[in-house]
Motif scaffolding. Sequence first.
Motif, PDB file in Angstrom:
ATOM      1  N   ASP A  65     -17.116  16.781-108.869  1.00 13.89           N
ATOM      2  CA  ASP A  65     -16.732  15.454-109.384  1.00 13.89           C
ATOM      3  C   ASP A  65     -15.557  15.601-110.339  1.00 13.89           C
ATOM      4  N   ALA A  66     -14.350  15.384-109.816  1.00 15.70           N
ATOM      5  CA  ALA A  66     -13.136  15.520-110.632  1.00 15.70           C
ATOM      6  C   ALA A  66     -13.004  14.401-111.652  1.00 15.70           C
ATOM      7  N   TYR A  67     -13.775  13.333-111.505  1.00 14.75           N
ATOM      8  CA  TYR A  67     -13.666  12.176-112.397  1.00 14.75           C
ATOM      9  C   TYR A  67     -14.642  12.247-113.572  1.00 14.75           C
ATOM     10  N   LEU A  68     -15.339  13.343-113.710  1.00 19.26           N
ATOM     11  CA  LEU A  68     -16.313  13.500-114.790  1.00 19.26           C
ATOM     12  C   LEU A  68     -15.566  13.847-116.077  1.00 19.26           C
ATOM     13  N   SER A  69     -15.178  12.833-116.821  1.00 19.46           N
ATOM     14  CA  SER A  69     -14.387  13.064-118.036  1.00 19.46           C
ATOM     15  C   SER A  69     -15.248  13.490-119.213  1.00 19.46           C
ATOM     16  N   THR A  70     -16.545  13.174-119.158  1.00 13.89           N
ATOM     17  CA  THR A  70     -17.476  13.532-120.232  1.00 13.89           C
ATOM     18  C   THR A  70     -18.731  14.154-119.624  1.00 13.89           C
ATOM     19  N   ALA A  71     -19.234  15.200-120.256  1.00 16.70           N
ATOM     20  CA  ALA A  71     -20.453  15.856-119.779  1.00 16.70           C
ATOM     21  C   ALA A  71     -21.110  16.560-120.954  1.00 16.70           C
ATOM     22  N   GLU A  72     -22.262  17.154-120.716  1.00 14.26           N
ATOM     23  CA  GLU A  72     -22.938  17.951-121.735  1.00 14.26           C
ATOM     24  C   GLU A  72     -23.043  19.389-121.258  1.00 14.26           C
ATOM     25  N   HIS A  88     -15.581  16.468-123.924  1.00  5.75           N
ATOM     26  CA  HIS A  88     -14.649  15.376-123.651  1.00  5.75           C
ATOM     27  C   HIS A  88     -13.307  15.945-123.165  1.00  5.75           C
ATOM     28  N   VAL A  89     -13.020  15.762-121.894  1.00  7.83           N
ATOM     29  CA  VAL A  89     -11.726  16.175-121.345  1.00  7.83           C
ATOM     30  C   VAL A  89     -10.650  15.182-121.778  1.00  7.83           C
ATOM     31  N   ASP A  90      -9.437  15.684-122.062  1.00 10.59           N
ATOM     32  CA  ASP A  90      -8.288  14.799-122.298  1.00 10.59           C
ATOM     33  C   ASP A  90      -7.989  14.136-120.952  1.00 10.59           C
ATOM     34  N   TRP A  91      -8.567  12.949-120.759  1.00  9.62           N
ATOM     35  CA  TRP A  91      -8.549  12.327-119.445  1.00  9.62           C
ATOM     36  C   TRP A  91      -7.149  11.888-119.003  1.00  9.62           C
ATOM     37  N   ALA A  92      -6.345  11.371-119.907  1.00 11.78           N
ATOM     38  CA  ALA A  92      -4.993  10.918-119.531  1.00 11.78           C
ATOM     39  C   ALA A  92      -4.205  12.095-118.944  1.00 11.78           C
ATOM     40  N   ARG A  93      -4.313  13.260-119.583  1.00  9.47           N
ATOM     41  CA  ARG A  93      -3.608  14.446-119.090  1.00  9.47           C
ATOM     42  C   ARG A  93      -4.199  14.920-117.763  1.00  9.47           C
ATOM     43  N   ARG A  94      -5.525  15.002-117.702  1.00  6.57           N
ATOM     44  CA  ARG A  94      -6.186  15.476-116.477  1.00  6.57           C
ATOM     45  C   ARG A  94      -5.832  14.593-115.287  1.00  6.57           C
ATOM     46  N   TYR A  95      -5.849  13.280-115.489  1.00  5.35           N
ATOM     47  CA  TYR A  95      -5.604  12.373-114.368  1.00  5.35           C
ATOM     48  C   TYR A  95      -4.180  12.527-113.828  1.00  5.35           C
ATOM     49  N   LYS A  96      -3.221  12.738-114.718  1.00 10.45           N
ATOM     50  CA  LYS A  96      -1.850  12.992-114.270  1.00 10.45           C
ATOM     51  C   LYS A  96      -1.792  14.282-113.456  1.00 10.45           C
ATOM     52  N   LEU A  97      -2.522  15.309-113.897  1.00 13.45           N
ATOM     53  CA  LEU A  97      -2.549  16.568-113.153  1.00 13.45           C
ATOM     54  C   LEU A  97      -3.238  16.389-111.802  1.00 13.45           C
ATOM     55  N   MET A  98      -4.274  15.572-111.744  1.00  8.46           N
ATOM     56  CA  MET A  98      -4.942  15.282-110.472  1.00  8.46           C
ATOM     57  C   MET A  98      -3.990  14.599-109.508  1.00  8.46           C
ATOM     58  N   ARG A  99      -3.238  13.625-109.999  1.00  9.47           N
ATOM     59  CA  ARG A  99      -2.276  12.921-109.144  1.00  9.47           C
ATOM     60  C   ARG A  99      -1.178  13.872-108.674  1.00  9.47           C
ATOM     61  N   MET A 100      -0.695  14.707-109.601  1.00 17.43           N
ATOM     62  CA  MET A 100       0.360  15.650-109.259  1.00 17.43           C
ATOM     63  C   MET A 100      -0.123  16.702-108.262  1.00 17.43           C
ATOM     64  N   HIS A 101      -1.327  17.218-108.473  1.00 16.29           N
ATOM     65  CA  HIS A 101      -1.841  18.240-107.557  1.00 16.29           C
ATOM     66  C   HIS A 101      -1.992  17.656-106.153  1.00 16.29           C
ATOM     67  N   THR A 102      -2.456  16.425-106.096  1.00 15.94           N
ATOM     68  CA  THR A 102      -2.565  15.756-104.799  1.00 15.94           C
ATOM     69  C   THR A 102      -1.192  15.587-104.167  1.00 15.94           C
ATOM     70  N   ALA A 103      -0.191  15.250-104.982  1.00 16.66           N
ATOM     71  CA  ALA A 103       1.171  15.099-104.469  1.00 16.66           C
ATOM     72  C   ALA A 103       1.675  16.401-103.857  1.00 16.66           C
ATOM     73  N   CYS A 104       1.290  17.540-104.453  1.00 15.86           N
ATOM     74  CA  CYS A 104       1.681  18.845-103.895  1.00 15.86           C
ATOM     75  C   CYS A 104       1.089  19.034-102.504  1.00 15.86           C
ATOM     76  N   HIS A 105      -0.149  18.581-102.322  1.00 10.73           N
ATOM     77  CA  HIS A 105      -0.758  18.671-100.992  1.00 10.73           C
ATOM     78  C   HIS A 105      -0.007  17.785 -99.994  1.00 10.73           C
ATOM     79  N   LEU A 106       0.369  16.594-100.431  1.00  8.82           N
ATOM     80  CA  LEU A 106       1.123  15.700 -99.536  1.00  8.82           C
ATOM     81  C   LEU A 106       2.459  16.323 -99.142  1.00  8.82           C
ATOM     82  N   LEU A 107       3.106  16.982-100.095  1.00  9.07           N
ATOM     83  CA  LEU A 107       4.369  17.646 -99.799  1.00  9.07           C
ATOM     84  C   LEU A 107       4.173  18.735 -98.752  1.00  9.07           C
TER      85      LEU A 107
END
Length: 247
Positions: free
Chosen positions: A12-19, A94-113
Amino acid sequence: MMGVTEALFREDAYLSTAEGKVTGINDRGGILLDRTNFYATSGGQPGDTGFFERSDGTKIAVAGTITGETKEEIIHLPLPDAVRPEIGETLVLHVDWARRYKLMRMHTACHLLSVVCPYPITGAAVGEDESRVDFDLPDAGVTKEGVTADMMALVAANHPIFTRWITEDELAANPNLVKSKNVRPPAGAGRIRLVCIGEDASVDSQPCGGTHVSETQEVGEIHIGKIEKKGRENRRFRIRFGALPPV
């Protein structure tokens, strides 16, 4: 080795908070947990930053996340002046979600490339604002305008993105799943994680341990900012957010 960490981000890449429960502190102050949603630096994607919250509300800033002796040992690196938790203590992660989400979008873009440019990959690095993918490509014969248009067509089509697991024997029987020219998925774990794009993986399927968005539309507007020649048979494509600037 101090132990195995359950990597929650793999499912689950969207899990921004966990224990997670503290299982160890290494000799450099790195914090080990029984489970974590923090991605550890690997495959060209930077590790997560953020903070841990103790039961009394105290925060422990995490400056980076790396792997230890194996991919299963995940080490969280607190800031030098941060307090250290106790062994056995349960923390809210608590993951820095704003940063993580940008990296998720970018990593996906690399796959599209890699779909648009189906050539052997010789290197890659995922960044918050710019990523790069290097291809074994003697004669470019492609333009940043053309590649951008093809990538954005995949974004607009809003293909689903999902993961599935295969055995090492299945990967050996399908060697073309590996797009990297020089790097093979780590062996010995018994199974390999595939990131798939499109219904029934109709667009792409390749081994990857990183984090990605769940549908291509989430990538947003992206473009190829530059195509650089890096040697006789190597071309570096730089992916950036936003529309392709006018000439």
